[in-house]
Design an enzyme around this catalytic site. Sequence first.
Site, PDB file in Angstrom:
ATOM      1  N   ASP A 210     -35.040  54.292   3.574  1.00 10.34           N
ATOM      2  CA  ASP A 210     -35.431  53.245   4.510  1.00 10.34           C
ATOM      3  C   ASP A 210     -36.952  53.138   4.489  1.00 10.34           C
ATOM      4  O   ASP A 210     -37.656  54.023   4.026  1.00 10.34           O
ATOM      5  CB  ASP A 210     -34.858  53.478   5.911  1.00 10.34           C
ATOM      6  CG  ASP A 210     -35.314  54.764   6.555  1.00 10.34           C
ATOM      7  OD1 ASP A 210     -36.209  55.399   6.015  1.00 10.34           O
ATOM      8  OD2 ASP A 210     -34.754  55.118   7.608  1.00 10.34           O
ATOM      9  N   SER A 211     -37.468  52.023   4.966  1.00 10.80           N
ATOM     10  CA  SER A 211     -38.866  51.655   4.698  1.00 10.80           C
ATOM     11  C   SER A 211     -39.890  52.461   5.473  1.00 10.80           C
ATOM     12  O   SER A 211     -41.069  52.432   5.170  1.00 10.80           O
ATOM     13  CB  SER A 211     -39.064  50.177   5.034  1.00 10.80           C
ATOM     14  OG  SER A 211     -38.985  49.993   6.446  1.00 10.80           O
TER      15      SER A 211
ATOM     16  N   ASP B 266     -40.383  46.311   7.729  1.00 12.48           N
ATOM     17  CA  ASP B 266     -40.159  45.330   8.783  1.00 12.48           C
ATOM     18  C   ASP B 266     -40.635  45.881  10.115  1.00 12.48           C
ATOM     19  O   ASP B 266     -40.922  47.065  10.235  1.00 12.48           O
ATOM     20  CB  ASP B 266     -38.670  44.976   8.885  1.00 12.48           C
ATOM     21  CG  ASP B 266     -37.830  46.172   9.341  1.00 12.48           C
ATOM     22  OD1 ASP B 266     -38.139  47.304   8.923  1.00 12.48           O
ATOM     23  OD2 ASP B 266     -36.871  45.979  10.103  1.00 12.48           O
TER      24      ASP B 266
ATOM     25  N   GLN C 278     -33.801  40.535  11.361  1.00 15.05           N
ATOM     26  CA  GLN C 278     -34.162  40.932  12.719  1.00 15.05           C
ATOM     27  C   GLN C 278     -33.965  39.741  13.664  1.00 15.05           C
ATOM     28  O   GLN C 278     -33.617  38.652  13.239  1.00 15.05           O
ATOM     29  CB  GLN C 278     -35.607  41.430  12.775  1.00 15.05           C
ATOM     30  CG  GLN C 278     -35.856  42.746  12.043  1.00 15.05           C
ATOM     31  CD  GLN C 278     -35.317  43.958  12.795  1.00 15.05           C
ATOM     32  OE1 GLN C 278     -34.740  43.856  13.876  1.00 15.05           O
ATOM     33  NE2 GLN C 278     -35.508  45.145  12.202  1.00 15.05           N
TER      34      GLN C 278
ATOM     35  N   GLY D  45     -32.413  46.541  13.848  1.00 14.54           N
ATOM     36  CA  GLY D  45     -32.726  46.293  15.250  1.00 14.54           C
ATOM     37  C   GLY D  45     -31.541  46.240  16.172  1.00 14.54           C
ATOM     38  O   GLY D  45     -31.626  45.687  17.271  1.00 14.54           O
TER      39      GLY D  45
ATOM     40  N   ASP E 249     -25.018  53.767   7.927  1.00 11.30           N
ATOM     41  CA  ASP E 249     -25.587  55.121   8.005  1.00 11.30           C
ATOM     42  C   ASP E 249     -25.743  55.462   9.473  1.00 11.30           C
ATOM     43  O   ASP E 249     -25.898  54.583  10.317  1.00 11.30           O
ATOM     44  CB  ASP E 249     -26.961  55.190   7.330  1.00 11.30           C
ATOM     45  CG  ASP E 249     -28.065  54.669   8.244  1.00 11.30           C
ATOM     46  OD1 ASP E 249     -28.786  55.481   8.844  1.00 11.30           O
ATOM     47  OD2 ASP E 249     -28.199  53.433   8.376  1.00 11.30           O
TER      48      ASP E 249
ATOM     49  N   CYS F 224      -6.290  68.046   7.457  1.00 16.05           N
ATOM     50  CA  CYS F 224      -7.593  67.660   6.900  1.00 16.05           C
ATOM     51  C   CYS F 224      -7.877  68.527   5.683  1.00 16.05           C
ATOM     52  O   CYS F 224      -7.664  69.733   5.700  1.00 16.05           O
ATOM     53  CB  CYS F 224      -8.692  67.836   7.942  1.00 16.05           C
ATOM     54  SG  CYS F 224     -10.359  67.552   7.295  1.00 16.05           S
TER      55      CYS F 224
ATOM     56  N   CYS G 139     -10.866  68.955   4.198  1.00 13.89           N
ATOM     57  CA  CYS G 139     -12.272  69.322   4.027  1.00 13.89           C
ATOM     58  C   CYS G 139     -12.391  70.831   3.819  1.00 13.89           C
ATOM     59  O   CYS G 139     -11.468  71.580   4.180  1.00 13.89           O
ATOM     60  CB  CYS G 139     -13.101  68.868   5.230  1.00 13.89           C
ATOM     61  SG  CYS G 139     -13.019  69.972   6.665  1.00 13.89           S
TER      62      CYS G 139
ATOM     63  N   CYS H 249     -11.726  72.865   7.147  1.00 14.53           N
ATOM     64  CA  CYS H 249     -10.341  72.920   7.638  1.00 14.53           C
ATOM     65  C   CYS H 249      -9.410  73.670   6.690  1.00 14.53           C
ATOM     66  O   CYS H 249      -8.395  74.213   7.114  1.00 14.53           O
ATOM     67  CB  CYS H 249      -9.815  71.503   7.896  1.00 14.53           C
ATOM     68  SG  CYS H 249     -10.557  70.718   9.341  1.00 14.53           S
TER      69      CYS H 249
ATOM     70  N   HIS I 111     -17.390  69.219   8.064  1.00 12.55           N
ATOM     71  CA  HIS I 111     -16.151  68.552   8.477  1.00 12.55           C
ATOM     72  C   HIS I 111     -16.430  67.111   8.909  1.00 12.55           C
ATOM     73  O   HIS I 111     -15.708  66.184   8.507  1.00 12.55           O
ATOM     74  CB  HIS I 111     -15.478  69.299   9.626  1.00 12.55           C
ATOM     75  CG  HIS I 111     -14.397  68.488  10.293  1.00 12.55           C
ATOM     76  ND1 HIS I 111     -13.111  68.391   9.781  1.00 12.55           N
ATOM     77  CD2 HIS I 111     -14.423  67.684  11.391  1.00 12.55           C
ATOM     78  CE1 HIS I 111     -12.401  67.579  10.543  1.00 12.55           C
ATOM     79  NE2 HIS I 111     -13.169  67.131  11.524  1.00 12.55           N
TER      80      HIS I 111
END
Length: 378
Positions: free
Chosen positions: A89-90, A143, A194, A221, A271, A309, A311, A314, A340
């Site tokens: 990211d910027s 931005d 934005q 934003g 994200d 699960c 993972c 687990c 997990h």
Amino acid sequence: MYKLICKDGNAKRGEFVTVHGVIQTPVFMNVGTVGAIKGAVSTMDLKEIGTQVELSNTYHLHVRPGDEVVKKLGGLHKFMVWDRPILTDSGGFQVFSLAGLRKIKEEGVYFNSHVDGRKIFMGPEESMRIQSNLASTIAMAFDECAPHPCTREYMENSVARTTRWLVRCKAEMARLNSLEDTLNRQQLLFGINQGGTFEDLRIEHAKRISEFDLDGYAIGGLAVGESHEEMYHIIEKTVPYLPEDRPVYLMGVGTPANILEAVERGVDFFDCVYPARNGRHGHAYTNHGKMNLMNAKYELDSEPIEPGCNCPTCRHYSRAYIRHLLKAKEMLGLRLLVTHNLYFYNKMMEEIRQAIEKGEYAQYKRRKLTGFMESGEA
């Protein structure tokens, strides 16, 4: 290059081809702000739990260890031993959220480092140069993330400045990608929409930045204090004005429920720090809601966090053992929970892609949301 494979309503199933591999979308990017996932999760772990994209932060890596250092060591991929896509990211959000003392001018932002207080200037060109030094797969345009709430007049000026900065970002990236010593000359650029919760400003800005023919587009934003309903409304109204043949990235969002709602409205990339942060606080995501492993009722519980699960956590460890580690303040407890939670997010994205392909996304979303509400701990 983005290829739209199919749609189910507005939900998109696509593939995004990059120099570091093909990204299957919708996708969740695991957040490694300073080149590491908080919770002692390695890049080898990330591969094991199905991570497609790692996200790191331009501002933090510029401050420490320094983007020039990373470049000398061969770029961020080599530095952190990760051969799949990375999005940086910027630094804009951090500049505006972390830097209490800052001056926003047309050329960029003057502020003090949160680490040692030294004066730093960052503008569109600086952000592009830092991200080029890091050699990430995808760079974000610089931005202004305007405060929430703010006046319409402030937002109008902020959005206009962000657009002018985008012009400079695109020109600087083209220049950097033409240089012989640039580590990743195929670095991609995403622009950021934005406008806060002003629907007309969002739409107008989406139309404007769509003209730039960028590799992808983000909605920034949001998740900054507005209600979930306001956020969903803005996404719903904005996405139709962004190019359908490019990925749409909703920045910093969010909970599993947020993701399910946003996918239904046409978002491809996500994200969020939640899975790692909540894991470090003893909370586990499951298909039946969130669990607080610190609770006394798990003291003798020999079940895995979520039966079924697959993972690494687990497959091997019990709720009782993880609770013991948390109580004893052993780092392994945090590592097992973060692993997990990240697996849970990555697995959910895989299920989302399959549901869209089958034309069953609405049913999948309804079933998933119903399950999340079953726990009394969420």
